[in-house]
Scaffold this motif. Structure first.
Motif, PDB file in Angstrom:
ATOM      1  N   LYS A 148      50.705  19.079  30.052  1.00  0.00           N
ATOM      2  CA  LYS A 148      51.492  19.813  31.045  1.00  0.00           C
ATOM      3  C   LYS A 148      51.846  21.143  30.419  1.00  0.00           C
ATOM      4  O   LYS A 148      52.548  21.209  29.410  1.00  0.00           O
ATOM      5  N   ARG A 192      51.862  27.364  34.104  1.00  0.00           N
ATOM      6  CA  ARG A 192      50.693  27.826  34.856  1.00  0.00           C
ATOM      7  C   ARG A 192      50.188  29.174  34.351  1.00  0.00           C
ATOM      8  O   ARG A 192      48.983  29.436  34.346  1.00  0.00           O
ATOM      9  N   MET A 208      54.872  14.693  36.073  1.00  0.00           N
ATOM     10  CA  MET A 208      54.160  15.381  37.142  1.00  0.00           C
ATOM     11  C   MET A 208      55.008  15.414  38.416  1.00  0.00           C
ATOM     12  O   MET A 208      56.012  14.713  38.509  1.00  0.00           O
ATOM     13  N   PRO A 209      54.603  16.199  39.398  1.00  0.00           N
ATOM     14  CA  PRO A 209      55.305  16.175  40.686  1.00  0.00           C
ATOM     15  C   PRO A 209      55.329  14.763  41.257  1.00  0.00           C
ATOM     16  O   PRO A 209      54.383  13.986  41.064  1.00  0.00           O
ATOM     17  N   THR A 247      52.352  12.123  42.246  1.00  0.00           N
ATOM     18  CA  THR A 247      51.042  12.554  41.750  1.00  0.00           C
ATOM     19  C   THR A 247      50.322  11.412  41.053  1.00  0.00           C
ATOM     20  O   THR A 247      49.131  11.176  41.267  1.00  0.00           O
ATOM     21  N   GLN A 266      45.390  19.680  37.957  1.00  0.00           N
ATOM     22  CA  GLN A 266      46.171  19.990  39.152  1.00  0.00           C
ATOM     23  C   GLN A 266      47.216  21.049  38.823  1.00  0.00           C
ATOM     24  O   GLN A 266      47.756  21.077  37.713  1.00  0.00           O
ATOM     25  N   ARG A 267      47.512  21.898  39.791  1.00  0.00           N
ATOM     26  CA  ARG A 267      48.489  22.970  39.604  1.00  0.00           C
ATOM     27  C   ARG A 267      49.571  22.908  40.675  1.00  0.00           C
ATOM     28  O   ARG A 267      49.315  22.486  41.793  1.00  0.00           O
ATOM     29  N   ASP A 268      50.760  23.334  40.288  1.00  0.00           N
ATOM     30  CA  ASP A 268      51.785  23.617  41.275  1.00  0.00           C
ATOM     31  C   ASP A 268      52.317  25.017  40.994  1.00  0.00           C
ATOM     32  O   ASP A 268      51.666  25.793  40.275  1.00  0.00           O
ATOM     33  N   ASN A 269      53.451  25.380  41.514  1.00  0.00           N
ATOM     34  CA  ASN A 269      53.952  26.742  41.342  1.00  0.00           C
ATOM     35  C   ASN A 269      54.290  27.080  39.887  1.00  0.00           C
ATOM     36  O   ASN A 269      54.270  28.255  39.506  1.00  0.00           O
ATOM     37  N   ASP A 270      54.603  26.060  39.086  1.00  0.00           N
ATOM     38  CA  ASP A 270      55.093  26.320  37.738  1.00  0.00           C
ATOM     39  C   ASP A 270      54.167  25.846  36.626  1.00  0.00           C
ATOM     40  O   ASP A 270      54.129  26.448  35.552  1.00  0.00           O
ATOM     41  N   TYR A 300      48.452  20.711  35.192  1.00  0.00           N
ATOM     42  CA  TYR A 300      48.450  19.362  34.643  1.00  0.00           C
ATOM     43  C   TYR A 300      47.009  18.919  34.387  1.00  0.00           C
ATOM     44  O   TYR A 300      46.163  18.989  35.288  1.00  0.00           O
TER      45      TYR A 300
END
Length: 234
Positions: free
Chosen positions: A98, A101, A152-153, A156, A170-174, A177
């Motif tokens: 983790k 980003r 993770m979110p 997930t 996988q990506r999110d705003n921050d 992963y």
């Protein structure tokens, strides 16, 4: 202490004296309220005996106990007791990262992640040490699925979807992963030896210690009888 003023020294002394007096006041009041059925002398004698025996047992264990547990002994223990190690929750060996980003070199990290070259794995490890918020790259370590999913979110990675989410980036705003399952053992299946190895070693050593102490007690008992150091009155 050296380097303090007389005033500081007086404060230290007064604090110590006040602490001692408070403790003694409590002890004095406690002694006035000892229950009549509380045998302090017996409690002290029992505690003294326990300390002496424990100290001697530690001396004997340090001198005589074989603390080496071989792989063959672990396998024998596992074969005899593995039914006791049914998993209550799925476990897995995995690789997981983790990282922020916007961390430098994320694209290179993705290339290293999919590479099978040892030098690329070394580069990935160095990158994780510098930029990753969390990383698990030791292939031999077991983890609970929920423990990895917690990084993770929500939703997930769960015990219900891990079979279908074995390898992804996988990506999110921050964060970004990276996740890959190396081995999965499901709930109600038997835990692998490598997962319970530490516990198995403790059990084996505890049994050895118990056996050694029993043998020591028998030896000392027989010796005391032989030397007429004890006498039984009926």
């Amino acid at each position: 202490p050296e380097g303090i003023t007389g005033e500081d020294s007086a404060v230290i002394i007064n604090t110590f004296v006040r602490y001692w007096m408070r403790e003694m006041a409590l002890l004095n009041e406690a002694e006035k309220n000892i229950p009549k059925d509380l045998n302090i002398e017996k409690l002290v004698a029992d505690y003294r005996s326990s300390l002496i025996k424990n100290n001697y047992e530690n001396i004997v264990m340090n001198r005589l106990l074989d603390s080496t547990v071989t792989q063959a002994q672990l396998l024998e223990f596992y074969d005899k007791n593995k039914d006791q190690y049914q998993l209550e929750t799925p476990i897995l060996r995995c690789r997981f990262i983790k990282a922020p980003r916007n961390a430098p070199g994320t694209d290179k990290a993705q290339d290293w992640w999919y590479s099978n070259k040892g030098e690329d794995f070394a580069e990935l490890t160095r990158w994780c040490s510098k930029y990753a918020a969390v990383h698990h790259l030791q292939d031999s370590v077991w983890h609970n699925v929920d423990d990895i999913g917690a990084y993770m979110p929500q939703g997930t990675l769960t015990v219900d979807n891990v079979d279908n989410r074995r390898d992804f980036i996988q990506r999110d705003n921050d964060f970004v992963y990276f996740f890959k399952v190396l081995e999965l053992v499901r709930k109600k299946e038997l835990a692998p030896l490598s997962y319970i190895e530490s516990q198995a070693r403790k059990v084996i050593l505890h049994k050895r210690k118990t056996q050694l102490l029993d043998e020591l007690k028998d030896k000392l008992y027989e010796e005391a009888l032989r030397k007429h150091n004890v006498e039984v009155y009926e």
